[in-house]
Design a protein around this motif. Structure first.
Motif, short mmCIF file in Angstrom:
data_model
loop_
_atom_site.label_atom_id
_atom_site.label_comp_id
_atom_site.label_asym_id
_atom_site.label_seq_id
_atom_site.Cartn_x
_atom_site.Cartn_y
_atom_site.Cartn_z
N THR A 254 0.86 -1.10 0.01
CA THR A 254 -0.05 -0.14 0.02
C THR A 254 0.83 1.29 -0.12
N ARG A 255 0.26 2.36 -0.55
CA ARG A 255 1.17 3.68 -0.48
C ARG A 255 1.20 4.27 0.76
N ASP A 258 -1.79 6.82 1.22
CA ASP A 258 -3.06 6.22 1.61
C ASP A 258 -3.15 5.53 2.96
N THR A 262 -5.73 6.95 6.05
CA THR A 262 -6.31 6.11 6.68
C THR A 262 -6.24 6.44 8.18
#
Length: 306
Positions: A254-255, A258, A262
């Motif tokens: 995942t980045r 991002d 979250t």
């Protein structure tokens, strides 16, 4: 501009110095740093700094110059960031892929406490796999990562046993959802489906002994700074066919932006509570680092840039 640079002196690991203001690359935004947090792992690196090292990975502040390539937040935007270096300063050039916008209902102090510890907790639990209804043993639970892991895992349905030597810290972990608090790994009853181990030394084989057959132990740190020794035949006493997995928080699918977003969203929704054990002016950075290194601070330590 002013920024902290390492000294190599354990008694005063950083000093404030005049350094050039960073020149952002095409995919970097210039952020005016208003708060930053420090991490215990960073104190270890400061013991033997390399020439030109500029510490600092967790920041919160304002974008004052957006990235030239048009990516990332526009100015003036409140953000949190996770640069790989240079964050303990008045300004930092941060890749836009390591920034997330910070809404007004999340404070700069909360934001500064999120990046490294929050990313570690979030990605650690993804590595561990589904935790709903599963028994999880977490060592080294009283630090910033431990608080985040406890709250996130409990919210996801795990039955968390947290290991901490401090009774007050244990009480807070129980408030965040831990089902059981023990003060030594040897007191944990088990068996556990998942062990999240961050201490090393004797704690690792003792935690492994409490893992269920075919369970998973994720080794994500060595805070005790003592290597662990394992015996192949000990696996037959309980954790038969268990998996031991090394974890590094930057090795993820995942980045960063991002995952930072979250963490911000969960905080804004009241589902994640950064545990901040100390807030101080950045003039106290050296003292804060030694106190963090010597375990005199619970949770995260945040410095405000004056």
């Amino acid at each position: 501009m002013k920024a902290f640079v390492p000294t190599g002196d354990p008694a005063e690991p950083v000093v404030l110095a005049d350094v050039p203001e960073p020149t952002p690359g095409p995919g970097e935004a210039l952020v005016k740093v208003e708060a930053f947090s420090v991490n215990r792992g960073e104190t270890f690196k400061l013991e033997k700094p390399a020439p030109g090292d500029r510490p600092g990975k967790d920041i919160a502040g304002l974008v004052v110059q957006p990235a030239a390539d048009g990516s990332g937040p526009s100015g003036i935007t409140r953000v949190i960031g996770h640069p790989m270096a240079g964050g303990w300063a008045e300004y930092a050039a941060v890749p836009t892929g390591a920034l997330a916008e910070l809404p007004d209902d999340v404070s700069l102090l909360q934001g500064a406490a999120l990046p490294l510890a929050g990313l570690t907790a979030l990605r650690l639990l993804r590595t561990a796999g589904p935790v709903l209804g599963r028994r999880v043993l977490l060592t080294g639970a009283s630090g910033g990562v431990g608080h985040f892991v406890t709250e996130l895992a409990a919210a996801a349905g795990a039955q968390v046993t947290a290991v901490t030597r401090d009774a007050a810290r244990g009480a807070r972990l129980a408030e965040l959802g831990a089902a059981e608090i023990v003060h030594d790994v040897a007191d944990a009853r088990g068996p556990y489906d998942i062990v999240l181990e961050s201490t090393g030394g004797q704690a690792l084989p003792r935690a492994l002994a409490r893992l269920a057959a075919r369970g998973t132990l994720v080794w994500f740190g060595q805070a005790g700074r003592v290597p662990a020794t394992l015996d192949f035949f000990d696996f037959f006493a309980g954790p038969e066919s268990a998996v031991i997995r090394h974890f590094h928080y930057l090795d993820a699918d995942t980045r960063l932006d991002d995952d930072l977003a979250t963490l911000v969203r969960l905080t804004a929704e009241g589902r994640l509570h950064p545990e901040i054990g100390r807030v101080s002016d950045w003039a106290d950075t050296a003292t804060t680092l030694t106190d963090l290194r010597d375990r005199r601070i619970r949770g995260k330590a945040v410095l405000t840039v004056s």
